[in-house]
Scaffold this motif. Structure first.
Motif, PDB file in Angstrom:
ATOM      1  N   ARG A 186       0.815  -1.089   0.005  1.00 14.41           N
ATOM      2  CA  ARG A 186      -0.068  -0.138  -0.005  1.00 14.41           C
ATOM      3  C   ARG A 186       0.751   1.345   0.097  1.00 14.41           C
ATOM      4  N   GLY A 187       1.934   1.138   0.238  1.00 16.29           N
ATOM      5  CA  GLY A 187       2.838   2.494   0.179  1.00 16.29           C
ATOM      6  C   GLY A 187       3.245   2.858   2.038  1.00 16.29           C
ATOM      7  N   ILE A 188       3.921   3.544   2.262  1.00 19.77           N
ATOM      8  CA  ILE A 188       4.196   4.274   3.358  1.00 19.77           C
ATOM      9  C   ILE A 188       3.561   5.453   3.280  1.00 19.77           C
ATOM     10  N   PRO A 189       2.493   5.660   4.475  1.00 23.13           N
ATOM     11  CA  PRO A 189       1.808   6.889   4.584  1.00 23.13           C
ATOM     12  C   PRO A 189       2.677   8.001   5.337  1.00 23.13           C
ATOM     13  N   LYS A 190       2.850   9.144   4.989  1.00 23.82           N
ATOM     14  CA  LYS A 190       3.912   9.980   5.507  1.00 23.82           C
ATOM     15  C   LYS A 190       3.121  11.254   6.384  1.00 23.82           C
ATOM     16  N   ARG A 191       1.791  11.335   5.961  1.00 23.65           N
ATOM     17  CA  ARG A 191       1.126  12.423   6.480  1.00 23.65           C
ATOM     18  C   ARG A 191      -0.436  11.957   6.662  1.00 23.65           C
ATOM     19  N   VAL A 192      -1.177  12.462   7.428  1.00 21.79           N
ATOM     20  CA  VAL A 192      -2.620  12.043   7.839  1.00 21.79           C
ATOM     21  C   VAL A 192      -3.334  12.104   6.435  1.00 21.79           C
ATOM     22  N   GLN A 193      -3.205  12.991   5.410  1.00 22.61           N
ATOM     23  CA  GLN A 193      -3.659  13.077   3.991  1.00 22.61           C
ATOM     24  C   GLN A 193      -3.452  11.816   3.424  1.00 22.61           C
ATOM     25  N   ASP A 194      -2.189  11.283   3.483  1.00 25.39           N
ATOM     26  CA  ASP A 194      -1.805   9.940   2.626  1.00 25.39           C
ATOM     27  C   ASP A 194      -2.970   8.767   3.441  1.00 25.39           C
ATOM     28  N   LEU A 195      -3.610   8.799   4.220  1.00 20.52           N
ATOM     29  CA  LEU A 195      -4.363   7.493   4.594  1.00 20.52           C
ATOM     30  C   LEU A 195      -5.503   7.610   3.762  1.00 20.52           C
TER      31      LEU A 195
ATOM     32  N   VAL B 100       4.806   4.058  11.669  1.00 20.16           N
ATOM     33  CA  VAL B 100       4.517   5.280  10.271  1.00 20.16           C
ATOM     34  C   VAL B 100       3.886   6.243  11.118  1.00 20.16           C
ATOM     35  N   MET B 101       4.325   7.497  10.308  1.00 18.26           N
ATOM     36  CA  MET B 101       3.627   8.711  10.800  1.00 18.26           C
ATOM     37  C   MET B 101       3.943   8.949  12.297  1.00 18.26           C
ATOM     38  N   PRO B 102       5.172   9.070  12.924  1.00 19.27           N
ATOM     39  CA  PRO B 102       5.384   9.027  14.323  1.00 19.27           C
ATOM     40  C   PRO B 102       5.089  10.541  14.674  1.00 19.27           C
ATOM     41  N   GLN B 103       5.194  11.584  13.769  1.00 21.55           N
ATOM     42  CA  GLN B 103       4.766  12.918  14.115  1.00 21.55           C
ATOM     43  C   GLN B 103       3.283  12.971  14.178  1.00 21.55           C
ATOM     44  N   PHE B 104       2.222  12.139  13.818  1.00 21.32           N
ATOM     45  CA  PHE B 104       0.971  12.428  13.838  1.00 21.32           C
ATOM     46  C   PHE B 104       0.416  11.239  14.737  1.00 21.32           C
ATOM     47  N   ARG B 105       0.964  10.802  15.960  1.00 20.08           N
ATOM     48  CA  ARG B 105       0.600  10.033  16.607  1.00 20.08           C
ATOM     49  C   ARG B 105      -0.642  10.621  17.387  1.00 20.08           C
TER      50      ARG B 105
ATOM     51  N   PRO C 121     -12.256   5.472  16.136  1.00 18.23           N
ATOM     52  CA  PRO C 121     -11.980   6.014  15.038  1.00 18.23           C
ATOM     53  C   PRO C 121     -10.131   6.352  15.065  1.00 18.23           C
ATOM     54  N   TRP C 122      -9.882   6.404  14.037  1.00 18.58           N
ATOM     55  CA  TRP C 122      -8.271   6.844  13.782  1.00 18.58           C
ATOM     56  C   TRP C 122      -7.989   8.042  14.181  1.00 18.58           C
ATOM     57  N   ILE C 123      -7.058   8.412  15.279  1.00 17.29           N
ATOM     58  CA  ILE C 123      -6.809   9.758  15.788  1.00 17.29           C
ATOM     59  C   ILE C 123      -5.595  10.224  15.523  1.00 17.29           C
ATOM     60  N   SER C 124      -5.500  11.446  15.132  1.00 27.83           N
ATOM     61  CA  SER C 124      -4.048  11.955  14.905  1.00 27.83           C
ATOM     62  C   SER C 124      -4.110  13.168  15.827  1.00 27.83           C
ATOM     63  N   THR C 125      -2.852  13.444  16.262  1.00 27.89           N
ATOM     64  CA  THR C 125      -2.915  14.870  16.843  1.00 27.89           C
ATOM     65  C   THR C 125      -1.630  15.571  16.124  1.00 27.89           C
ATOM     66  N   THR C 126      -2.186  16.615  15.297  1.00 26.66           N
ATOM     67  CA  THR C 126      -1.182  17.621  14.684  1.00 26.66           C
ATOM     68  C   THR C 126      -1.430  19.089  15.560  1.00 26.66           C
ATOM     69  N   SER C 127      -0.096  19.472  15.619  1.00 24.26           N
ATOM     70  CA  SER C 127      -0.141  21.051  16.201  1.00 24.26           C
ATOM     71  C   SER C 127      -0.901  20.864  17.260  1.00 24.26           C
TER      72      SER C 127
END
Length: 165
Positions: free
Chosen positions: A39-48, A123-128, A67-73
């Motif tokens: 599927r490829g490596i998602p780098k950002r939430v938008q890649d999901l 994956v996406m460690p900055q968007f945990r 739900p899938w939860i992401s924390t950004t800024s």
């Protein structure tokens, strides 16, 4: 005499119980190497949104899928991610991820060995998702019983290496 004590992971509602905060559990986003090759490596939430899916996790009590939860800024974002399978326990959640059925969000300590061996990849460690608070809760008493004190000491020693302060 039993030990009247519970471990609470997540936010606590107002309670008449004594609460002993212990720290927080870090969550990680991960997938199997096979899933990422496919599927490829998602780098950002938008890649999901580009063909990714999750292993769904539903509460054994309510049946609701988390739900899938992401924390950004500092802001929490809930993402609807399709699931090939939905499970209601951590063992199946991890097994399905290892089998390449999707991405998961899970406490790091549950998959630390699999991450170190390369069986799973973060994956996406900055968007945990935000860390989850962990606390022990027990009835208010003037004096804690020896059993409760022994349990609290044992549990804190067991969990300390896995908790963020």
């Amino acid at each position: 005499e039993g030990v009247d004590c519970a471990v609470r992971i997540g936010e606590l509602a107002n309670s008449s119980l004594a609460v002993r905060p212990m720290g927080q559990i870090s969550l990680v986003n991960c997938a199997s190497a096979a899933y990422l090759r496919e599927r490829g490596i998602p780098k950002r939430v938008q890649d999901l949104a580009d063909g990714h899916c999750s292993v769904g996790y539903a509460s054994a009590v309510t049946g609701r899928k988390s739900p899938w939860i992401s924390t950004t800024s500092g802001q929490e974002l809930s993402v609807e991610l399709p699931s090939r399978v939905i499970v209601n326990n951590a063992e199946n959640y991890i097994a399905c991820c290892k089998a390449g059925l999707g991405l998961i969000q899970i406490p790091r300590f549950d998959v630390q060995d699999s991450l170190q061996s390369g069986e799973l990849v973060e994956v996406m460690p900055q968007f945990r998702a935000a860390p989850m608070p962990v606390a022990l809760v027990y009835p208010h008493r003037r004096q804690r019983s020896r059993r409760l004190s022994a349990f609290v000491e044992w549990f804190e020693a067991l969990m300390r290496p896995h908790l963020d302060p």
